[in-house]
Scaffold this active site. Structure first.
Site, short mmCIF file in Angstrom:
data_model
loop_
_atom_site.label_atom_id
_atom_site.label_comp_id
_atom_site.label_asym_id
_atom_site.label_seq_id
_atom_site.Cartn_x
_atom_site.Cartn_y
_atom_site.Cartn_z
N GLU A 266 0.85 -1.19 0.00
CA GLU A 266 0.00 0.00 0.00
C GLU A 266 0.88 1.23 0.00
O GLU A 266 1.88 1.30 0.73
CB GLU A 266 -0.86 0.10 1.27
N LYS A 323 -15.60 5.15 5.29
CA LYS A 323 -14.48 4.88 6.18
C LYS A 323 -14.47 5.88 7.33
O LYS A 323 -14.72 7.07 7.14
CB LYS A 323 -13.15 4.97 5.41
N GLU A 329 -8.81 9.89 5.04
CA GLU A 329 -9.01 8.44 4.95
C GLU A 329 -10.06 8.08 3.91
O GLU A 329 -10.07 6.97 3.38
CB GLU A 329 -9.42 7.87 6.32
#
Length: 495
Positions: A266, A323, A329
């Site tokens: 990621e 989220k 985020e």
């Protein structure tokens, strides 16, 4: 799947054969994307799979749970799929019966139609601080691998687990990178040993966005900056990602595992954030991801890991409106729910095969990107990998030009009916069709770019319709017919 074929009945009398062994190392990195689904406005998985296949250069996808709808959506696309086991299932996976049932439920029904290549056991488990999860992580990985072996899938599907940079007790300078005490010997050393024994990568989630300040923003975004000098090595780092990766490498090397591959599981940059968050915004997100892709694909590597590329998964495919946490985020996505780009990062395919000139055609006077270059299978590439390449290409080229028609039964290049011969056609057809980008000849490191025209590697003999692979032929006046792969199998007469 291709099968063997008998040789032709007629061979020209004045025929000279020279076997070509293609042996090359590729410097092509691989760009994937994390496909999170914590949202209520996302398009159906089938539509997403088709979009990625036909409209982007993304050929790898990581999903965060074994959702059958998501896994099945990527069937027959050839896109490489990594499935993540949720953290709460880790303790149960340490039990062999449960692991075997998990493989039977979530892997075997969809493989090989869906190109499942890796299972990740949890995500950032060590950073949770949960003793039960941490203590059962390596046993769960080992048991899940045993279940794969029992299903004869252990050589087709890897097992790993991604970590945050929180596993490091020291990361500055990069040469002094160390894992946290206690975790290093008791957890990470056995984990690294498992990865080595199964030929699987160590996976890390580096986020320069969360590590930068106003003073280091240029350093985080790969922009010109004064850099950081490692006093131990006297190496000056010019971007934060290299420093983070080298800190992880130093920690691994200190335990005797500097030889393992590192995969970036990621990384990304938000297009929106709180007013107090430094650097959040569309322009910086576009710049980070563009520079990231260029850097990991360059073959430069890092100061401590030179001449490498890094398989990299950008976070994330979509903004995820459900989220929790700060605004950033919910705003890491490359695309909106209508599949329009959040910003231009250079992953959209700009043209299809009909817009790509063949090598014999001029391109308006200037030198064309990739002119005089073709994609071939590496020597030693295994048959299973080449078959997956064929499946991927034949899915990607549906409705575009002749696609894989020439290597289907009855097609002019069906013979010899072998995987290696068909892969030779398919891999180069895809590379040429998609604009001769280096990354379109990666094929999970089974492809290599060559300056040798594949029309010299495949001869179409007019009198028996037989395609011969991997030989150069000099024909007499029998009138051979060369198949020009780069022109989608369009053939021309000649000697």
């Amino acid at each position: 799947m291709a099968a063997s074929s008998s040789p032709p009945h007629h061979v020209p009398t004045a025929l000279t054969l020279l076997f070509i062994l293609v042996s090359a190392t590729t410097t092509n990195g691989s760009i994937g994307v994390n496909y999170g689904t914590v949202a209520d406005d996302l398009p159906p998985p089938g539509e997403v799979a088709r979009f990625l296949l036909q409209s982007t250069v993304i050929n790898r996808v990581r999903i965060f749970d074994p959702n059958p709808e998501l896994i099945q959506a990527f069937a027959h696309t050839g896109i490489q799929i990594t499935v993540t086991v949720p953290n709460d299932q880790i303790p149960r996976l340490a039990n062999l019966s449960f692991a075997q049932q998990w493989i039977k439920s979530y892997i075997q029904p969809y493989f090989p139609a869906t190109n499942l290549v890796r299972i990740l056991v949890g995500n950032e488990v060590l950073s949770t601080g949960n003793r039960l999860l941490i203590g059962t992580l390596v046993p769960a990985m080992q048991t899940l691998h045993a279940a794969l072996a029992g299903a004869s899938l252990d050589r087709r599907i890897q097992i790993s687990t991604p970590h945050s940079l929180g596993i490091l007790s020291a990361s500055t300078p990069p040469s002094a990178g160390k894992f946290h005490g206690g975790y290093d010997v008791h957890i990470l050393k056995p984990l690294l040993g498992f990865l080595r024994s199964t030929n699987s990568p160590f996976m890390i989630n580096p986020y320069p966005f969360f590590g930068c300040s106003e003073e280091t923003l240029d350093y985080a975004l790969f922009r010109p900056n004064l850099g950081f000098l490692d006093p131990n090595t006297r190496i000056r780092y010019t971007n934060m990602l290299d420093a983070q990766l080298d800190a992880v490498f130093s920690a691994m090397k200190s335990l005797g595992f500097g030889d393992l591959e590192i995969v970036i599981a990621e990384t990304g940059w938000p297009s929106k954030g709180e007013p107090s968050q430094i650097g959040a915004g569309q322009e910086n997100a576009a710049q980070y991801n563009r520079n990231l892709m260029r850097h990991v694909n360059s073959g430069d590597g890092t100061p401590l890991m030179p001449n490498r590329t890094f398989e990299t998964y950008i976070f994330s495919l979509f903004n995820e409106d459900l989220k929790p946490g700060p605004t950033c985020e919910r705003n890491f996505g490359l695309f909106g729910p209508d599949l329009t780009p959040a910003y231009d990062v250079g992953i959209a395919r700009s043209s299809g095969p009909t817009a790509t000139p063949s090598p014999a055609e001029p391109d308006g006077g200037g030198e064309r990107k990739g002119a005089g270059k073709w994609c071939v299978a590496k020597e030693g590439a295994d048959v299973d990998s080449l078959q997956r390449n064929i499946d991927y290409v034949c899915g990607a080229l549906v409705g575009l030009g002749p696609g894989c028609g020439p290597i289907q039964e009855g097609g002019e290049c069906f013979f010899p009916d072998t995987v290696r011969a068909h892969a030779a056609y398919a891999m180069n057809a895809f590379y040429q069709a998609m604009g001769r980008n280096d990354y379109d000849c990666d094929f999970r490191r089974t492809g290599a770019i060559t300056a040798v025209d594949p029309s010299l590697l495949l001869l179409k003999l007019r009198f028996d319709s037989f395609c011969v692979y991997a030989f150069i032929f000099t024909c007499d006046d029998d009138g051979g017919r060369w198949c020009n792969f780069a022109g989608y199998g369009n053939c021309k007469y000649g000697h």
